[in-house]
Write a protein that holds these residues in place. Structure first.
Motif, PDB file in Angstrom:
ATOM      1  N   LEU A  84      12.885   3.935   5.932  1.00  0.00           N
ATOM      2  CA  LEU A  84      12.403   4.800   7.201  1.00  0.00           C
ATOM      3  C   LEU A  84      10.997   5.259   7.075  1.00  0.00           C
ATOM      4  CD1 LEU A  84      15.517   7.450   7.401  1.00  0.00           C
ATOM      5  CD2 LEU A  84      15.019   5.651   8.988  1.00  0.00           C
ATOM      6  N   THR A  85      10.229   5.137   6.115  1.00  0.00           N
ATOM      7  CA  THR A  85       8.985   5.544   6.102  1.00  0.00           C
ATOM      8  C   THR A  85       8.490   4.320   6.963  1.00  0.00           C
ATOM      9  OG1 THR A  85       9.216   6.919   4.082  1.00  0.00           O
ATOM     10  CG2 THR A  85       6.787   5.699   4.740  1.00  0.00           C
ATOM     11  N   GLU A  86       8.847   3.246   6.345  1.00  0.00           N
ATOM     12  CA  GLU A  86       8.184   1.965   7.259  1.00  0.00           C
ATOM     13  C   GLU A  86       8.584   2.021   8.760  1.00  0.00           C
ATOM     14  OE1 GLU A  86       9.089  -3.069   6.812  1.00  0.00           O
ATOM     15  OE2 GLU A  86       8.821  -1.866   4.924  1.00  0.00           O
ATOM     16  N   ALA A  87       9.685   2.349   8.908  1.00  0.00           N
ATOM     17  CA  ALA A  87      10.220   2.180  10.330  1.00  0.00           C
ATOM     18  C   ALA A  87       9.438   3.332  11.266  1.00  0.00           C
ATOM     19  CB  ALA A  87      11.540   2.738  10.399  1.00  0.00           C
ATOM     20  N   MET A  88       9.304   4.482  10.488  1.00  0.00           N
ATOM     21  CA  MET A  88       8.411   5.462  11.110  1.00  0.00           C
ATOM     22  C   MET A  88       6.879   5.203  11.304  1.00  0.00           C
ATOM     23  SD  MET A  88       8.758   8.388  12.387  1.00  0.00           S
ATOM     24  CE  MET A  88       7.555   9.153  13.485  1.00  0.00           C
ATOM     25  N   ASN A  89       6.266   4.422  10.458  1.00  0.00           N
ATOM     26  CA  ASN A  89       5.238   3.794  10.454  1.00  0.00           C
ATOM     27  C   ASN A  89       4.709   2.831  11.767  1.00  0.00           C
ATOM     28  OD1 ASN A  89       3.876   5.473   8.280  1.00  0.00           O
ATOM     29  ND2 ASN A  89       4.256   3.663   6.926  1.00  0.00           N
ATOM     30  N   LYS A  90       5.836   2.070  11.740  1.00  0.00           N
ATOM     31  CA  LYS A  90       5.839   0.901  12.859  1.00  0.00           C
ATOM     32  C   LYS A  90       6.066   1.677  14.274  1.00  0.00           C
ATOM     33  CE  LYS A  90       7.756  -2.678  10.246  1.00  0.00           C
ATOM     34  NZ  LYS A  90       8.991  -3.569  10.046  1.00  0.00           N
ATOM     35  N   VAL A  91       6.896   2.810  14.368  1.00  0.00           N
ATOM     36  CA  VAL A  91       7.113   3.586  15.726  1.00  0.00           C
ATOM     37  C   VAL A  91       5.768   4.109  15.990  1.00  0.00           C
ATOM     38  CG1 VAL A  91       8.123   5.526  16.767  1.00  0.00           C
ATOM     39  CG2 VAL A  91       9.460   3.820  15.465  1.00  0.00           C
ATOM     40  N   MET A  92       5.275   4.765  14.982  1.00  0.00           N
ATOM     41  CA  MET A  92       3.892   5.380  15.263  1.00  0.00           C
ATOM     42  C   MET A  92       2.901   4.693  15.599  1.00  0.00           C
ATOM     43  SD  MET A  92       4.323   8.632  15.292  1.00  0.00           S
ATOM     44  CE  MET A  92       2.840   8.907  15.643  1.00  0.00           C
ATOM     45  N   HIS A  93       2.776   3.386  15.063  1.00  0.00           N
ATOM     46  CA  HIS A  93       1.769   2.220  15.519  1.00  0.00           C
ATOM     47  C   HIS A  93       2.127   2.021  17.042  1.00  0.00           C
ATOM     48  CE1 HIS A  93      -0.939  -1.138  15.279  1.00  0.00           C
ATOM     49  NE2 HIS A  93       0.279  -1.774  15.954  1.00  0.00           N
ATOM     50  N   LYS A  94       3.421   1.858  17.323  1.00  0.00           N
ATOM     51  CA  LYS A  94       3.736   1.311  18.646  1.00  0.00           C
ATOM     52  C   LYS A  94       3.020   2.444  19.653  1.00  0.00           C
ATOM     53  CE  LYS A  94       7.840   2.224  19.941  1.00  0.00           C
ATOM     54  NZ  LYS A  94       9.235   2.191  20.163  1.00  0.00           N
ATOM     55  N   ASN A  96       0.674   4.783  19.195  1.00  0.00           N
ATOM     56  CA  ASN A  96      -0.669   4.784  19.158  1.00  0.00           C
ATOM     57  C   ASN A  96      -1.394   3.614  19.583  1.00  0.00           C
ATOM     58  OD1 ASN A  96      -1.072   7.357  18.010  1.00  0.00           O
ATOM     59  ND2 ASN A  96      -0.591   6.356  16.152  1.00  0.00           N
ATOM     60  N   THR A  97      -0.654   2.539  19.912  1.00  0.00           N
ATOM     61  CA  THR A  97      -1.294   1.469  20.723  1.00  0.00           C
ATOM     62  C   THR A  97      -0.669   1.382  22.301  1.00  0.00           C
ATOM     63  OG1 THR A  97       0.314   0.075  19.490  1.00  0.00           O
ATOM     64  CG2 THR A  97      -1.863   0.179  18.641  1.00  0.00           C
ATOM     65  N   ARG A  98       0.353   0.989  22.235  1.00  0.00           N
ATOM     66  CA  ARG A  98       1.086   0.836  23.414  1.00  0.00           C
ATOM     67  C   ARG A  98       0.923   1.913  24.419  1.00  0.00           C
ATOM     68  NH1 ARG A  98       7.252   0.665  23.812  1.00  0.00           N
ATOM     69  NH2 ARG A  98       6.881   2.910  23.769  1.00  0.00           N
ATOM     70  N   ALA A 100      -1.188   4.541  24.019  1.00  0.00           N
ATOM     71  CA  ALA A 100      -2.474   5.057  23.792  1.00  0.00           C
ATOM     72  C   ALA A 100      -2.824   5.952  24.901  1.00  0.00           C
ATOM     73  CB  ALA A 100      -3.427   4.488  23.154  1.00  0.00           C
ATOM     74  N   ASP A 101      -2.742   5.604  26.178  1.00  0.00           N
ATOM     75  CA  ASP A 101      -3.354   6.250  27.327  1.00  0.00           C
ATOM     76  C   ASP A 101      -2.419   6.477  28.097  1.00  0.00           C
ATOM     77  OD1 ASP A 101      -6.054   5.478  26.458  1.00  0.00           O
ATOM     78  OD2 ASP A 101      -5.778   3.641  27.096  1.00  0.00           O
ATOM     79  N   ARG A 102      -1.048   6.784  27.988  1.00  0.00           N
ATOM     80  CA  ARG A 102      -0.010   7.030  28.612  1.00  0.00           C
ATOM     81  C   ARG A 102      -0.081   8.508  29.293  1.00  0.00           C
ATOM     82  NH1 ARG A 102       5.900   5.462  27.908  1.00  0.00           N
ATOM     83  NH2 ARG A 102       5.152   3.580  28.591  1.00  0.00           N
ATOM     84  N   TRP A 103      -0.471   9.609  28.321  1.00  0.00           N
ATOM     85  CA  TRP A 103      -0.578  10.963  28.524  1.00  0.00           C
ATOM     86  C   TRP A 103      -2.125  11.433  28.566  1.00  0.00           C
ATOM     87  CZ3 TRP A 103       3.210   8.790  25.639  1.00  0.00           C
ATOM     88  CH2 TRP A 103       4.345   8.845  25.919  1.00  0.00           C
ATOM     89  N   THR A 104      -2.348  12.692  29.073  1.00  0.00           N
ATOM     90  CA  THR A 104      -3.712  13.202  29.044  1.00  0.00           C
ATOM     91  C   THR A 104      -3.764  13.909  27.769  1.00  0.00           C
ATOM     92  OG1 THR A 104      -3.221  13.349  31.400  1.00  0.00           O
ATOM     93  CG2 THR A 104      -5.178  14.563  30.431  1.00  0.00           C
ATOM     94  N   LYS A 105      -4.713  13.393  27.027  1.00  0.00           N
ATOM     95  CA  LYS A 105      -5.103  14.111  25.958  1.00  0.00           C
ATOM     96  C   LYS A 105      -5.939  15.334  25.974  1.00  0.00           C
ATOM     97  CE  LYS A 105      -5.035  10.042  22.986  1.00  0.00           C
ATOM     98  NZ  LYS A 105      -5.704   8.860  22.672  1.00  0.00           N
ATOM     99  N   LYS A 106      -5.644  16.265  24.992  1.00  0.00           N
ATOM    100  CA  LYS A 106      -6.581  17.440  24.981  1.00  0.00           C
ATOM    101  C   LYS A 106      -7.928  17.229  24.676  1.00  0.00           C
ATOM    102  CE  LYS A 106      -2.495  20.209  23.628  1.00  0.00           C
ATOM    103  NZ  LYS A 106      -1.894  21.168  22.521  1.00  0.00           N
ATOM    104  N   ASN A 107      -8.862  17.818  25.207  1.00  0.00           N
ATOM    105  CA  ASN A 107     -10.065  18.030  24.651  1.00  0.00           C
ATOM    106  C   ASN A 107     -10.112  18.675  23.250  1.00  0.00           C
ATOM    107  OD1 ASN A 107     -11.144  17.020  26.872  1.00  0.00           O
ATOM    108  ND2 ASN A 107     -11.643  19.047  27.876  1.00  0.00           N
ATOM    109  N   THR A 108     -10.863  17.864  22.182  1.00  0.00           N
ATOM    110  CA  THR A 108     -10.876  18.317  20.772  1.00  0.00           C
ATOM    111  C   THR A 108     -12.401  18.931  20.483  1.00  0.00           C
ATOM    112  OG1 THR A 108     -11.815  16.305  19.994  1.00  0.00           O
ATOM    113  CG2 THR A 108      -9.431  16.778  20.270  1.00  0.00           C
ATOM    114  N   ASP A 109     -13.070  19.341  21.758  1.00  0.00           N
ATOM    115  CA  ASP A 109     -14.374  19.777  21.568  1.00  0.00           C
ATOM    116  C   ASP A 109     -14.430  21.204  21.059  1.00  0.00           C
ATOM    117  OD1 ASP A 109     -15.266  17.467  22.761  1.00  0.00           O
ATOM    118  OD2 ASP A 109     -15.506  18.646  24.781  1.00  0.00           O
TER     119      ASP A 109
END
Length: 109
Positions: A84-94, A96-98, A100-109
């Protein structure tokens, strides 16, 4: 006590290993997972929806239902030899890449 996914998988495997029956078949586990998701839906509806609990319904919680879903997910993964650690890493990669720009990110200023 905080546990890693690997520790959780080992703990569940040790629990299941004490029984002759072992893990259920994949189809039985999928049915069980569906049942647990239904129980979670019922609790969410009682807590946030328009359907109050009946007076004679047992007390339950979203926390316990999520725990049940985690348990059956770990059983399912263990029975199929999935890390499950490997599965979760693959899901998070997906995500964070696919996505990545789907939602509006919060300002981190």
């Amino acid at each position: 006590m905080e546990k890693s996914l690997a520790e959780i998988q080992r703990e569940v495997d040790a629990y299941i290993a004490q029984f002759k029956e072992g893990y259920f078949s994949p189809l039985s586990m999928l049915a069980r997972m569906s049942e647990e998701v239904g129980e979670l839906a019922r609790e969410v509806n009682h807590s946030f929806g328009e359907k109050p609990k009946k007076a004679d319904e047992p007390e339950n919680s979203i926390e316990l239902e999520l725990g049940d879903i985690l348990f059956i997910t770990v059983c399912f993964a263990n029975s199929l030899g999935i890390d499950l650690t490997e599965a979760m890493n693959k899901v998070m990669h997906k995500f964070n890449t696919r996505d990545a720009d789907r939602w509006t990110k919060k300002n981190t200023d």
